[in-house]
Design a protein around this motif. Structure first.
Motif, PDB file in Angstrom:
ATOM      1  N   SER A 197       0.758  -1.933   0.254  1.00  0.00           N
ATOM      2  CA  SER A 197       0.181   0.389  -0.188  1.00  0.00           C
ATOM      3  C   SER A 197       0.743   1.461  -0.108  1.00  0.00           C
ATOM      4  O   SER A 197       1.764   1.112   0.319  1.00  0.00           O
ATOM      5  CB  SER A 197      -0.675   0.062   1.463  1.00  0.00           C
ATOM      6  N   GLN A 198       0.157   2.291  -0.074  1.00  0.00           N
ATOM      7  CA  GLN A 198       1.051   3.762  -0.635  1.00  0.00           C
ATOM      8  C   GLN A 198      -0.156   4.363   0.469  1.00  0.00           C
ATOM      9  O   GLN A 198       0.605   6.013   0.612  1.00  0.00           O
ATOM     10  CB  GLN A 198       1.303   4.078  -2.579  1.00  0.00           C
ATOM     11  N   GLY A 199      -0.814   4.471   0.599  1.00  0.00           N
ATOM     12  CA  GLY A 199      -2.362   5.447   0.948  1.00  0.00           C
ATOM     13  C   GLY A 199      -1.781   6.369   2.747  1.00  0.00           C
ATOM     14  O   GLY A 199      -0.319   5.995   3.334  1.00  0.00           O
ATOM     15  N   ASP A 200      -2.636   7.406   2.126  1.00  0.00           N
ATOM     16  CA  ASP A 200      -1.414   7.556   3.646  1.00  0.00           C
ATOM     17  C   ASP A 200      -2.607   7.403   5.132  1.00  0.00           C
ATOM     18  O   ASP A 200      -2.127   8.169   6.398  1.00  0.00           O
ATOM     19  CB  ASP A 200      -2.169   9.938   3.733  1.00  0.00           C
ATOM     20  N   PHE A 201      -3.572   7.159   4.488  1.00  0.00           N
ATOM     21  CA  PHE A 201      -4.445   6.794   5.744  1.00  0.00           C
ATOM     22  C   PHE A 201      -4.915   5.298   5.797  1.00  0.00           C
ATOM     23  O   PHE A 201      -5.169   4.791   4.113  1.00  0.00           O
ATOM     24  CB  PHE A 201      -6.378   7.409   5.682  1.00  0.00           C
ATOM     25  N   ILE A 202      -5.578   3.813   6.723  1.00  0.00           N
ATOM     26  CA  ILE A 202      -4.790   2.598   6.483  1.00  0.00           C
ATOM     27  C   ILE A 202      -6.659   2.058   6.743  1.00  0.00           C
ATOM     28  O   ILE A 202      -7.066   2.794   7.542  1.00  0.00           O
ATOM     29  CB  ILE A 202      -4.646   1.910   6.707  1.00  0.00           C
TER      30      ILE A 202
END
Length: 319
Positions: A79-84
């Motif tokens: 993943s690359q997200g700022d939020f999970i």
């Protein structure tokens, strides 16, 4: 630029529900998303269903069966997200769930984690009744864990939204655990944060009553996992604050393990839990049961009442 949210979905033999789950993820009003589904060696049609949804922002990974925690770890690694956002392959998100929580937390560098409302359903999400619980409010990490353990309250895994910086502090899912792996993981998440922020209206629908589900498992391995998770969780809390306040919550959690598992063939774990309760200073909680159980417990003691209750339940199944 709006923060990127990673929706991470472990999947094992969920062909009946997977499409509906993915549709709920794709229907989010927060559009800057990546969805990563890890098929954990499914033997049904789950992988084919997942691949039918594959697109620029929905990635499918296939691996040999290693368990849900390993699948979540693989998804997080990709993943690359700022939020999970973790989401089981049979549960559903309300369309505005993620947007509401991002509006609450604000910047992706937030030191807080968000929770939301959750409710069970068995056939259709319209059955779900969202009833307020004591955990449905803003709390410090210590107070949140004490509240959860004193009252045996839970927060559904899909109800959380975790800033990536906090997820990285918390570390990976423990792949040695099966039952209550989420309790152990989110305990670390809570303690890695500055507090929990409850988001009114951010809803998750928890599909229940599935035969063979991990949460309903009664195997020796499952009980060992639950006990080990409890050992780890209490050690994390006491490492941050070792006080009468936190010790009582830990003792209560172990005492509840004793009540819930006394009639199971895990006497060694019961003895260990009894030692923990004594060391932590004891707990005054009583075993939960209906009026008949409570009367019987007053007469013969709760341990004998549990055994009688087990025999009675077995007889009901036979006849």
């Amino acid at each position: 630029m709006k923060p990127l949210v990673s929706i991470l979905i472990p999947c094992y033999n969920c062909e009946k529900w997977l499409a509906e789950t993915l549709e709920s993820a794709l229907a989010q009003t927060w559009k800057n998303l990546e969805i990563i589904i890890v098929d954990d060696g499914s033997t049904d049609n789950s992988l084919a269903i997942a691949r039918s949804f594959e697109s620029e922002n929905l990635k499918v990974i296939h691996q040999q069966n290693r368990g849900a925690s390993a699948a979540r770890n693989q998804a997080f690694h990709e993943s690359q997200g700022d939020f999970i956002q973790y989401l089981d392959a049979d549960d559903l998100l309300a369309s505005d769930k993620i947007e509401r929580q991002i509006q609450l937390l604000g910047d992706s560098n937030s030191e807080f984690v968000a929770t939301g409302e959750w409710a069970r359903f068995y056939k259709t999400p319209s059955e779900a009744v969202f009833k307020s619980q004591p955990l449905w409010k803003n709390m410090s990490p210590i107070d949140w864990l004490v509240c959860a353990w004193e009252g045996e309250w839970m927060m559904h895994p899909g109800a959380w939204l975790v800033p990536r910086n906090i997820a990285e502090k918390a570390g990976f899912w423990n792949e040695n655990l099966s039952l209550d792996d989420d309790g152990e993981y989110f305990c670390r998440v809570v303690l890695a944060s500055q507090g929990v922020r409850f988001c009114q209206g951010a809803k998750v629908f928890y599909r229940s009553g599935i035969s063979g589900s991990l949460s309903a498992s009664k195997s020796r391995t499952a009980w060992e996992s639950a006990f080990h998770s409890l050992e780890l969780r209490t050690s994390y809390l006491l490492a941050i604050e070792n006080s009468s306040y936190t010790r009582h919550a830990c003792a209560t959690a172990f005492q509840r393990f004793i009540y819930n598992n006394y009639v199971n063939n895990v006497r060694d774990l019961i003895r260990k839990a009894e030692e923990k309760v004594k060391f932590l200073g004891g707990s005054e909680i009583k075993p939960i049961g209906g009026p008949r159980f409570q009367i019987l417990a007053e007469i013969v003691g709760w341990k004998s009442a549990k055994k009688i209750q087990l025999v009675f339940n077995d007889l009901k199944q036979i006849f």
